[in-house]
Scaffold this motif. Structure first.
Motif, PDB file in Angstrom:
ATOM      1  N   PRO A 113      42.508  56.692 106.051  1.00  0.00           N
ATOM      2  CA  PRO A 113      41.535  57.158 105.051  1.00  0.00           C
ATOM      3  C   PRO A 113      40.837  58.447 105.470  1.00  0.00           C
ATOM      4  CG  PRO A 113      41.327  54.793 105.395  1.00  0.00           C
ATOM      5  CD  PRO A 113      42.247  55.303 106.460  1.00  0.00           C
ATOM      6  N   PHE A 114      40.567  58.599 106.777  1.00  0.00           N
ATOM      7  CA  PHE A 114      39.913  59.821 107.252  1.00  0.00           C
ATOM      8  C   PHE A 114      40.767  61.047 106.968  1.00  0.00           C
ATOM      9  CE2 PHE A 114      39.565  63.029 110.612  1.00  0.00           C
ATOM     10  CZ  PHE A 114      38.240  63.409 110.465  1.00  0.00           C
ATOM     11  N   VAL A 115      42.074  60.952 107.221  1.00  0.00           N
ATOM     12  CA  VAL A 115      42.973  62.084 107.000  1.00  0.00           C
ATOM     13  C   VAL A 115      43.053  62.419 105.517  1.00  0.00           C
ATOM     14  CG1 VAL A 115      45.372  62.860 107.189  1.00  0.00           C
ATOM     15  CG2 VAL A 115      44.289  61.670 109.097  1.00  0.00           C
ATOM     16  N   LEU A 116      43.051  61.400 104.638  1.00  0.00           N
ATOM     17  CA  LEU A 116      43.065  61.641 103.195  1.00  0.00           C
ATOM     18  C   LEU A 116      41.867  62.480 102.761  1.00  0.00           C
ATOM     19  CD1 LEU A 116      44.143  58.132 101.827  1.00  0.00           C
ATOM     20  CD2 LEU A 116      45.401  60.268 101.528  1.00  0.00           C
ATOM     21  N   VAL A 117      40.692  62.122 103.255  1.00  0.00           N
ATOM     22  CA  VAL A 117      39.473  62.852 102.894  1.00  0.00           C
ATOM     23  C   VAL A 117      39.457  64.233 103.543  1.00  0.00           C
ATOM     24  CG1 VAL A 117      36.949  62.850 103.039  1.00  0.00           C
ATOM     25  CG2 VAL A 117      38.169  60.724 102.551  1.00  0.00           C
ATOM     26  N   PHE A 118      39.890  64.309 104.795  1.00  0.00           N
ATOM     27  CA  PHE A 118      39.863  65.560 105.538  1.00  0.00           C
ATOM     28  C   PHE A 118      40.686  66.642 104.848  1.00  0.00           C
ATOM     29  CE2 PHE A 118      41.817  68.260 108.870  1.00  0.00           C
ATOM     30  CZ  PHE A 118      40.667  68.865 109.354  1.00  0.00           C
ATOM     31  N   PHE A 119      41.901  66.301 104.429  1.00  0.00           N
ATOM     32  CA  PHE A 119      42.753  67.300 103.800  1.00  0.00           C
ATOM     33  C   PHE A 119      42.315  67.615 102.381  1.00  0.00           C
ATOM     34  CE2 PHE A 119      45.739  66.225 107.230  1.00  0.00           C
ATOM     35  CZ  PHE A 119      45.978  67.511 107.679  1.00  0.00           C
ATOM     36  N   ALA A 120      41.650  66.673 101.725  1.00  0.00           N
ATOM     37  CA  ALA A 120      41.086  66.974 100.412  1.00  0.00           C
ATOM     38  C   ALA A 120      40.010  68.057 100.535  1.00  0.00           C
ATOM     39  CB  ALA A 120      40.498  65.712  99.787  1.00  0.00           C
ATOM     40  N   ILE A 121      39.170  67.923 101.559  1.00  0.00           N
ATOM     41  CA  ILE A 121      38.097  68.903 101.775  1.00  0.00           C
ATOM     42  C   ILE A 121      38.676  70.279 102.114  1.00  0.00           C
ATOM     43  CG2 ILE A 121      36.155  69.509 103.267  1.00  0.00           C
ATOM     44  CD1 ILE A 121      35.585  66.504 103.516  1.00  0.00           C
ATOM     45  N   ILE A 122      39.684  70.301 103.006  1.00  0.00           N
ATOM     46  CA  ILE A 122      40.299  71.572 103.396  1.00  0.00           C
ATOM     47  C   ILE A 122      40.928  72.263 102.180  1.00  0.00           C
ATOM     48  CG2 ILE A 122      42.235  72.604 104.652  1.00  0.00           C
ATOM     49  CD1 ILE A 122      41.673  70.751 106.936  1.00  0.00           C
ATOM     50  N   HIS A 154      57.270  59.269 112.497  1.00  0.00           N
ATOM     51  CA  HIS A 154      56.680  58.777 111.254  1.00  0.00           C
ATOM     52  C   HIS A 154      55.211  59.181 111.140  1.00  0.00           C
ATOM     53  CE1 HIS A 154      59.852  55.373 110.564  1.00  0.00           C
ATOM     54  NE2 HIS A 154      60.318  56.582 110.341  1.00  0.00           N
ATOM     55  N   VAL A 155      54.498  59.140 112.263  1.00  0.00           N
ATOM     56  CA  VAL A 155      53.101  59.571 112.252  1.00  0.00           C
ATOM     57  C   VAL A 155      53.009  61.052 111.892  1.00  0.00           C
ATOM     58  CG1 VAL A 155      51.036  59.943 113.666  1.00  0.00           C
ATOM     59  CG2 VAL A 155      52.330  57.823 113.889  1.00  0.00           C
ATOM     60  N   PHE A 156      53.865  61.856 112.514  1.00  0.00           N
ATOM     61  CA  PHE A 156      53.882  63.292 112.214  1.00  0.00           C
ATOM     62  C   PHE A 156      54.191  63.535 110.737  1.00  0.00           C
ATOM     63  CE2 PHE A 156      55.000  64.881 116.770  1.00  0.00           C
ATOM     64  CZ  PHE A 156      53.774  64.412 117.202  1.00  0.00           C
ATOM     65  N   GLN A 157      55.192  62.825 110.234  1.00  0.00           N
ATOM     66  CA  GLN A 157      55.572  62.997 108.833  1.00  0.00           C
ATOM     67  C   GLN A 157      54.448  62.568 107.897  1.00  0.00           C
ATOM     68  OE1 GLN A 157      59.215  61.002 107.775  1.00  0.00           O
ATOM     69  NE2 GLN A 157      59.219  61.784 105.691  1.00  0.00           N
ATOM     70  N   ALA A 158      53.703  61.532 108.286  1.00  0.00           N
ATOM     71  CA  ALA A 158      52.582  61.062 107.462  1.00  0.00           C
ATOM     72  C   ALA A 158      51.513  62.145 107.333  1.00  0.00           C
ATOM     73  CB  ALA A 158      51.981  59.796 108.065  1.00  0.00           C
ATOM     74  N   PHE A 159      51.222  62.847 108.436  1.00  0.00           N
ATOM     75  CA  PHE A 159      50.267  63.958 108.364  1.00  0.00           C
ATOM     76  C   PHE A 159      50.746  65.004 107.357  1.00  0.00           C
ATOM     77  CE2 PHE A 159      48.378  62.465 112.329  1.00  0.00           C
ATOM     78  CZ  PHE A 159      47.063  62.858 112.191  1.00  0.00           C
ATOM     79  N   GLY A 160      52.027  65.339 107.444  1.00  0.00           N
ATOM     80  CA  GLY A 160      52.557  66.330 106.523  1.00  0.00           C
ATOM     81  C   GLY A 160      52.536  65.866 105.085  1.00  0.00           C
ATOM     82  N   ASN A 161      52.891  64.592 104.846  1.00  0.00           N
ATOM     83  CA  ASN A 161      52.891  64.064 103.476  1.00  0.00           C
ATOM     84  C   ASN A 161      51.515  64.158 102.840  1.00  0.00           C
ATOM     85  OD1 ASN A 161      55.573  63.451 103.720  1.00  0.00           O
ATOM     86  ND2 ASN A 161      55.294  61.255 104.001  1.00  0.00           N
ATOM     87  N   ILE A 162      50.490  63.789 103.613  1.00  0.00           N
ATOM     88  CA  ILE A 162      49.131  63.797 103.072  1.00  0.00           C
ATOM     89  C   ILE A 162      48.642  65.220 102.849  1.00  0.00           C
ATOM     90  CG2 ILE A 162      46.729  63.202 103.553  1.00  0.00           C
ATOM     91  CD1 ILE A 162      47.772  60.719 105.031  1.00  0.00           C
ATOM     92  N   ALA A 163      48.899  66.100 103.814  1.00  0.00           N
ATOM     93  CA  ALA A 163      48.460  67.488 103.672  1.00  0.00           C
ATOM     94  C   ALA A 163      49.111  68.147 102.462  1.00  0.00           C
ATOM     95  CB  ALA A 163      48.797  68.270 104.940  1.00  0.00           C
ATOM     96  N   LEU A 164      50.409  67.908 102.297  1.00  0.00           N
ATOM     97  CA  LEU A 164      51.148  68.554 101.214  1.00  0.00           C
ATOM     98  C   LEU A 164      50.869  67.926  99.861  1.00  0.00           C
ATOM     99  CD1 LEU A 164      54.468  68.920 103.175  1.00  0.00           C
ATOM    100  CD2 LEU A 164      52.950  70.775 102.495  1.00  0.00           C
ATOM    101  N   ALA A 165      50.385  66.678  99.854  1.00  0.00           N
ATOM    102  CA  ALA A 165      50.100  66.008  98.590  1.00  0.00           C
ATOM    103  C   ALA A 165      48.986  66.705  97.815  1.00  0.00           C
ATOM    104  CB  ALA A 165      49.718  64.547  98.841  1.00  0.00           C
ATOM    105  N   TYR A 166      48.135  67.440  98.517  1.00  0.00           N
ATOM    106  CA  TYR A 166      47.008  68.105  97.857  1.00  0.00           C
ATOM    107  C   TYR A 166      47.290  69.543  97.457  1.00  0.00           C
ATOM    108  CZ  TYR A 166      43.828  64.314  99.250  1.00  0.00           C
ATOM    109  OH  TYR A 166      43.202  63.112  99.391  1.00  0.00           O
TER     110      TYR A 166
END
Length: 460
Positions: free
Chosen positions: A48-57, A222-234
């Motif tokens: 959840p933290f990463v979801l909010v973090f990339f939304a703000i960025i 998978h962890v690395f890919q998850a970061f990318g998926n969330i960042a790119l989703a926004y």
């Protein structure tokens, strides 16, 4: 008044509502259905933290980019019609080539990925109906190639719309359908969570897969890919300037676009957090890559969700494709200014209001050829989503962070080594690290897909 002496002669009819629709369509893609899997790779603390973090960025860099539509003044300056125009006019020609390659490669890659995803969604509908009629043990294999051809034919017709401003109705439809399938996936997850009577999942990252024989390195990928998926989703920065160029000049475009960005990213963030967390809580360590793949009943509701994905991507395809059409036609017109091939003809229809159609042979042939080529590549490489993940990972930092921050620094004349300048550099450094690690994860995923995929073969 603009610095060049007045308006450019083009009539713009875009409003806050159409800008929100375009932005929402650009931000929200079918990738939202993979967010529960991404949260699962990171765990309850970090996910959840990463979801909010990339939304703000994403929101912060986007509102800075809104002030770069006009230069040197964000309200009265000259227009930058495209993202590339803004980069060239503010940062100089050295940055133009890198921006152009990254932007249009990502746009085109997304169109190819959308072609594959749409075919999978429609094929899934046919398969679930088969399972419902014949039982879960029935052989219900479905090929997606026919649906790719049909999808390509639809896009050939829709591609003849003059520009992004004229496909606003598609963005409205796409925004509604994206809301529909996200809401259905959320409701299905809540229903499953209620039937489980417990919250599933792990607190720590990289613990989503309970298979103890799985290599630790695979979990890390998978962890690395998850970061990318969330960042790119926004991200939708590669289309922000193009969307802003559809707006009426009054009120000022930058103010309207900032409001549209707030509503679009704010709305998507609520969906992302809700679906990502609820999906993970419902499935826990058994979360599928696509949350809809975890449901078969009620089959009609799951089918509606998959059809909504397909309808959404029909409109989103044009939102991503129109900037590519525009730049290619602009280059051709500059090389053949007097050719009849690039001449725009006006045809008056024999109706009461006497509406007109603007027609050009170069638009008909170029757009048709481009859609056919895109469809053919999607059929040849149905594992292209893995490559798309890599392209997106490499494009996230320069397109979403580096260029917007750099343009804003030059536009507002922020002094080098000032406190604000140092903060921007630190933010840029964090995001370049994210791009690199998510790119590594995407490469690993792509290699796995290459082992299983076949050319011209997409079966479910």
């Amino acid at each position: 008044m603009e610095l060049d002496g007045g308006d450019d002669g083009r009539i713009r009819t875009g409003t806050l509502a159409t800008a929100i629709a375009h932005a929402f369509t650009a931000v929200v893609g079918a990738g939202i259905l993979a967010l529960p899997w991404s949260v699962a790779q990171l765990g309850w603390i970090l996910g959840p933290f990463v979801l909010v973090f990339f939304a703000i960025i994403t929101y912060y860099t986007a509102i800075l980019q809104c002030d770069c539509y006009r230069t040197p003044d964000p309200v009265h300056g000259r227009r930058n019609y495209t993202y590339i125009d803004a980069v060239r006019n503010i940062l100089g020609p050295r940055n133009k080539l890198m921006c152009a390659v990254l932007q249009y490669t990502l746009l085109w890659g997304t169109m190819i990925g959308y072609t594959v995803t749409t075919a999978i969604s429609v094929a899934t509908v046919k398969r679930t109906i088969c399972f419902h009629l014949k039982g879960r043990e029935a052989k219900c294999g479905v090929s997606g190639n026919l649906y790719m051809v049909i999808y390509g034919g639809m896009q050939i017709f829709l591609s003849q719309c003059p520009n992004l401003e004229k496909v606003a109705f598609l963005s409205v439809i796409a925004a509604v359908t994206s809301f529909a399938y996200a809401l259905i996936a959320l409701c299905l997850s809540i229903g499953k969570l209620a039937s489980n009577h417990e919250f599933k999942g792990s607190l720590m990252l990289a613990m989503a897969d309970t298979n103890v024989t799985q290599a630790t390195s695979t979990k890390i990928w998978h962890v690395f890919q998850a970061f990318g998926n969330i960042a790119l989703a926004y991200t939708f920065s590669m289309l922000l300037i193009e969307i802003q160029d559809t707006l009426k000049p009054h009120p000022p475009e930058n103010k309207v676009m900032k409001r549209a960005t707030f509503y679009a990213i704010g709305g998507t963030t609520l969906f992302y957090i809700s679906l990502g967390c609820m999906g993970y809580a419902a499935f826990g360590n058994d979360i599928p890559g696509n949350i809809l793949a975890g449901f078969y009943e009620p089959f009609w509701l799951v089918d509606i969700a998959n059809l909504s994905v397909a309808i959404h991507l029909i409109g989103a395809y044009q939102v991503y494709g129109q900037p590519i059409f525009a730049i290619n036609e602009k280059l051709l017109a500059s090389r053949l200014p007097t050719s009849s091939f690039t001449t725009i003809y006006t045809i008056k229809l024999p109706l009461k209001q006497k509406p007109t159609i603007r027609f050009g042979l170069h638009k008909l042939f170029l757009r048709t050829f481009f859609v056919i080529l895109t469809t053919a590549i999607a059929m040849m490489f149905p594992f292209f989503n893995g490559i798309l993940g890599l392209l997106g990972a490499l494009s996230f930092w320069p397109l979403t962070v580096y260029f917007p921050l750099s343009m804003y620094i030059v536009q507002t004349k922020i002094k080098r080594r000032s406190c604000r300048w140092m903060i921007y550099q630190a933010l840029s450094l964090v995001c370049v690290i994210v791009s690199l690690i998510s790119g590594i994860g995407s490469v690993a995923s792509m290699l796995e897909s290459l082992k299983r995929a076949k050319l011209f073969h997409i079966d479910l």
